[in-house]
Design an enzyme around this catalytic site. Structure first.
Site, PDB file in Angstrom:
ATOM      1  N   ASP A   6       0.898  -1.151   0.000  1.00 18.83           N
ATOM      2  CA  ASP A   6       0.000   0.000   0.000  1.00 18.83           C
ATOM      3  C   ASP A   6       0.933   1.196   0.000  1.00 18.83           C
ATOM      4  O   ASP A   6       1.583   1.487   1.012  1.00 18.83           O
ATOM      5  CB  ASP A   6      -0.878   0.012   1.254  1.00 18.83           C
ATOM      6  CG  ASP A   6      -1.871   1.177   1.226  1.00 18.83           C
ATOM      7  OD1 ASP A   6      -1.447   2.313   0.951  1.00 18.83           O
ATOM      8  OD2 ASP A   6      -3.065   0.947   1.465  1.00 18.83           O
ATOM      9  N   HIS A   7       1.020   1.887  -1.123  1.00 22.99           N
ATOM     10  CA  HIS A   7       2.102   2.878  -1.235  1.00 22.99           C
ATOM     11  C   HIS A   7       1.957   4.035  -0.249  1.00 22.99           C
ATOM     12  O   HIS A   7       2.919   4.717   0.053  1.00 22.99           O
ATOM     13  CB  HIS A   7       2.264   3.377  -2.675  1.00 22.99           C
ATOM     14  CG  HIS A   7       1.290   4.437  -3.084  1.00 22.99           C
ATOM     15  ND1 HIS A   7       0.010   4.160  -3.506  1.00 22.99           N
ATOM     16  CD2 HIS A   7       1.398   5.789  -3.129  1.00 22.99           C
ATOM     17  CE1 HIS A   7      -0.616   5.289  -3.786  1.00 22.99           C
ATOM     18  NE2 HIS A   7       0.199   6.295  -3.564  1.00 22.99           N
ATOM     19  N   HIS A  33      -5.863   2.873   1.448  1.00 20.01           N
ATOM     20  CA  HIS A  33      -5.066   3.994   1.956  1.00 20.01           C
ATOM     21  C   HIS A  33      -5.693   4.654   3.192  1.00 20.01           C
ATOM     22  O   HIS A  33      -5.013   4.892   4.192  1.00 20.01           O
ATOM     23  CB  HIS A  33      -4.870   5.056   0.876  1.00 20.01           C
ATOM     24  CG  HIS A  33      -4.321   4.517  -0.419  1.00 20.01           C
ATOM     25  ND1 HIS A  33      -3.427   3.479  -0.475  1.00 20.01           N
ATOM     26  CD2 HIS A  33      -4.537   4.879  -1.712  1.00 20.01           C
ATOM     27  CE1 HIS A  33      -3.116   3.227  -1.741  1.00 20.01           C
ATOM     28  NE2 HIS A  33      -3.785   4.058  -2.514  1.00 20.01           N
TER      29      HIS A  33
HETATM   30  C1  BG6 Z   1      -3.711   5.000  -6.042  1.00 14.48           C
HETATM   31  C2  BG6 Z   1      -5.062   5.110  -6.682  1.00 14.48           C
HETATM   32  O1  BG6 Z   1      -3.648   3.899  -5.196  1.00 14.48           O
HETATM   33  O2  BG6 Z   1      -3.449   6.179  -5.300  1.00 14.48           O
HETATM   34  C3  BG6 Z   1      -5.163   6.333  -7.553  1.00 14.48           C
HETATM   35  O3  BG6 Z   1      -5.314   3.950  -7.460  1.00 14.48           O
HETATM   36  C4  BG6 Z   1      -4.772   7.571  -6.782  1.00 14.48           C
HETATM   37  O4  BG6 Z   1      -6.470   6.486  -8.078  1.00 14.48           O
HETATM   38  C5  BG6 Z   1      -3.437   7.370  -6.079  1.00 14.48           C
HETATM   39  O5  BG6 Z   1      -4.686   8.649  -7.691  1.00 14.48           O
HETATM   40  C6  BG6 Z   1      -3.138   8.525  -5.146  1.00 14.48           C
HETATM   41  O6  BG6 Z   1      -1.842   8.394  -4.668  1.00 14.48           O
HETATM   42  P1  BG6 Z   1      -0.994   9.655  -4.218  1.00 14.48           P
HETATM   43  O7  BG6 Z   1       0.298   9.090  -3.750  1.00 14.48           O
HETATM   44  O8  BG6 Z   1      -0.861  10.532  -5.425  1.00 14.48           O
HETATM   45  O9  BG6 Z   1      -1.779  10.325  -3.139  1.00 14.48           O
END
Ligand code: BG6
Length: 510
Positions: free
Chosen positions: A185-186, A248
């Site tokens: 989960d990034h 997230h």
């Molecule tokens: C991803 C989603 O996991 O996270 C995207 O699939 C979203 O739809 C993105 O835009 C948002 O990530 P960050 O790091 O830009 O907040």
């Protein structure tokens, strides 16, 4: 700096011709290379159906690095040396018979690059391949660990609902141990998300206040200004609940709500997070109507520019009822948080990109100063995840002069004030953790299932009641107008941290 624990190894990326590899993964590996964090012997093998050679793959990846790597002072020599670590294998990954070619190629790489049979398999493919690739790898014995390791990183979406997540876990666990599976989960790789743990557990002053006695409510926002871009096909079957909230936002919530772990290690932290997911109050039928709000952006003019509505986006059903915004009120039923509402929201095509956690403290027990009338003005601790990463405490002060006029002032810290501080990219941190075998920032299978279990009633409700309200909101606005009504308390609204400065900018207070 090179970690002593890092072993020589190869990173095998499935889906290597895709966007994630080009924009995020290879640039992140390059950043690690620039920081001298990679092991002495290290190689990447890109795998996909497209017919690249090592050479053409390198050219494409160098292009991605030039655009997306955040490392400073990138020289031609760096690119040249790094690109020698990149290799490519064209493979039909849905054909079991093809995997012997991969096993051969890995043997050859071990011999030539000294990668010692330590492999990370990164699945950056369409989700339908998540159960397939690991199974075919295992058929070649590529799941087998002796004095070397085999790890699998799985991108989201990990399942599309509770049952599919259970099935995927079960299928992986047939051939791999839980400790070999890294569900990414990034958000957890973001520096400021990790800082939540430090803020809470390295400071003595917050923890005594971090409970129902002092916290009035908690707010978590992940707003995005972009729309669905070129991902309409995927997004229309996903929606904001699956795309952002189930993963997230609930991960952020767990870090805010968890008990102090016994230690900062993978099992202790993940045990505590699991307990939070298990304590989420199941949504009743009434909650599904009252405590959840979904929306979809409609066409609008933003700063003189026409912005398409969601239903006009490429690969989106023109009658789509997929939500691009979701807001929810929920409760964590445990001693610490009993009856404290958590409000979480996320949406696309909102005015700006901002993610933050706000702890709203209870008012002082007695109102001695009559100016303080608005709940929105009570003390707040804002933890800004992005952009302008930092932390802000809203506190009250006397305005100099006669009488007692009270004003909110901000005590704030911005990461940007730390000179020369390099904030690593999320993928950089997460890849490095996997390379050293630290799964703290990855999702454990039981926690994953617990988050799906929580959102499942809502998925069912929307499936069974396609006519359930879906509120339109103009692109560039803060979502459906009725979102404030979710916060029932008189005079209380979401925090709107950003103001339109002019035609060319939005300023978000931190
Ligand atoms: C991803 C989603 O996991 O996270 C995207 O699939 C979203 O739809 C993105 O835009 C948002 O990530 P960050 O790091 O830009 O907040």
């Amino acid at each position: 700096m090179k970690s002593k624990k890092i072993k020589n190894q190869a990173l095998i990326i499935f889906g290597a011709s895709g966007d994630l590899t080009y924009r995020k993964l290879i640039p992140a590996v390059f950043n690690l290379y620039k920081q001298n964090s990679l092991p002495d012997n290290f190689a990447v093998l890109g795998v996909a159906r497209s017919s690249f050679t090592d050479e053409t793959f390198r050219v494409k990846m160098i292009d991605g690095i030039k655009q997306f790597a955040t490392a400073k002072n990138i020289s031609d020599e760096d690119l040249e040396l790094f690109s020698k670590k990149l290799h490519y294998l064209s493979l039909n990954t849905d054909q079991e018979g093809e995997y012997s070619k991969l096993a051969e190629r890995l043997k050859q790489m071990d011999a030539e690059e000294g990668t010692e049979r330590n492999y990370i398999f990164y699945l950056s493919t369409p989700p339908a391949m998540y159960p397939v690739i690991p199974k075919y790898l295992a058929a070649q014995g590529l799941n087998f660990q002796n004095d070397n390791f085999k790890r699998i990183i799985i991108e989201k979406p990990f399942g599309v609902d509770l049952q599919s997540a259970i099935d995927l876990n079960a299928s992986l666990l047939k051939d791999y141990d839980e400790e070999q599976i890294y569900r990414i989960d990034h958000y957890l790789g973001k520096e400021t998300v990790q800082n939540l743990l430090v803020t809470r557990f390295a400071n003595g002053i917050y923890e005594p206040l971090w409970n129902r006695n002092y916290v009035h409510h908690v707010e978590i926002t992940a707003a995005e200004s972009i729309g669905v871009e070129n991902r309409g096909g995927y997004y229309d079957h996903s929606g904001a609940l699956r795309d952002m909230l189930q993963n997230h936002l609930l991960q952020l919530l767990a870090l805010v709500a968890m008990e102090p772990p016994m230690a900062i290690d993978s099992e202790s932290i993940r045990n505590e997070k699991l307990k939070v997911f298990q304590a989420l109050r199941p949504m009743s039928n009434e909650d599904l109507f009252k405590n959840v709000l979904r929306g979809q952006y409609t066409a609008s003019n933003v700063k003189g520019k026409y912005i398409k509505g969601y239903r006009e986006e490429k690969d989106v059903d023109p009658d789509s009822r997929t939500e691009t915004y979701v807001a929810m009120k929920l409760f964590v039923d445990n001693w610490r948080w009993a009856d404290v509402p958590f409000y979480i929201r996320t949406g696309k095509r909102l005015p700006t990109r901002v993610s933050e956690v706000v702890i709203h403290f209870r008012p002082a027990p007695q109102k001695l100063f009559p100016e303080t009338v608005d709940m929105n003005d009570e003390n707040q601790l804002v933890i800004r995840i992005q952009p302008d990463e930092g932390i802000l405490l809203k506190t009250k002060m006397k305005v100099p002069g006669g009488g007692y006029v009270v004003k909110n002032v901000n005590m704030d810290f911005h990461y940007s004030q730390l000179q020369d501080t390099y904030l690593p990219e999320a993928y950089e941190r997460l890849l490095l953790d996997c390379m050293v075998g630290d799964s703290t920032l990855y999702i454990r299978g039981d926690a994953l299932e617990a988050t799906w279990k929580f959102v499942q009633p809502l998925l069912d409700f929307w499936d069974n009641n396609p006519d359930a309200p879906l509120h339109g909101y103009p692109a560039g606005s803060w979502g459906p107008e009725s979102a404030d009504a979710l916060i029932e308390e008189k005079n209380l609204t979401w925090r709107y941290p950003c103001k339109n400065l002019s035609d060319d900018g939005i300023y978000c207070e931190l």
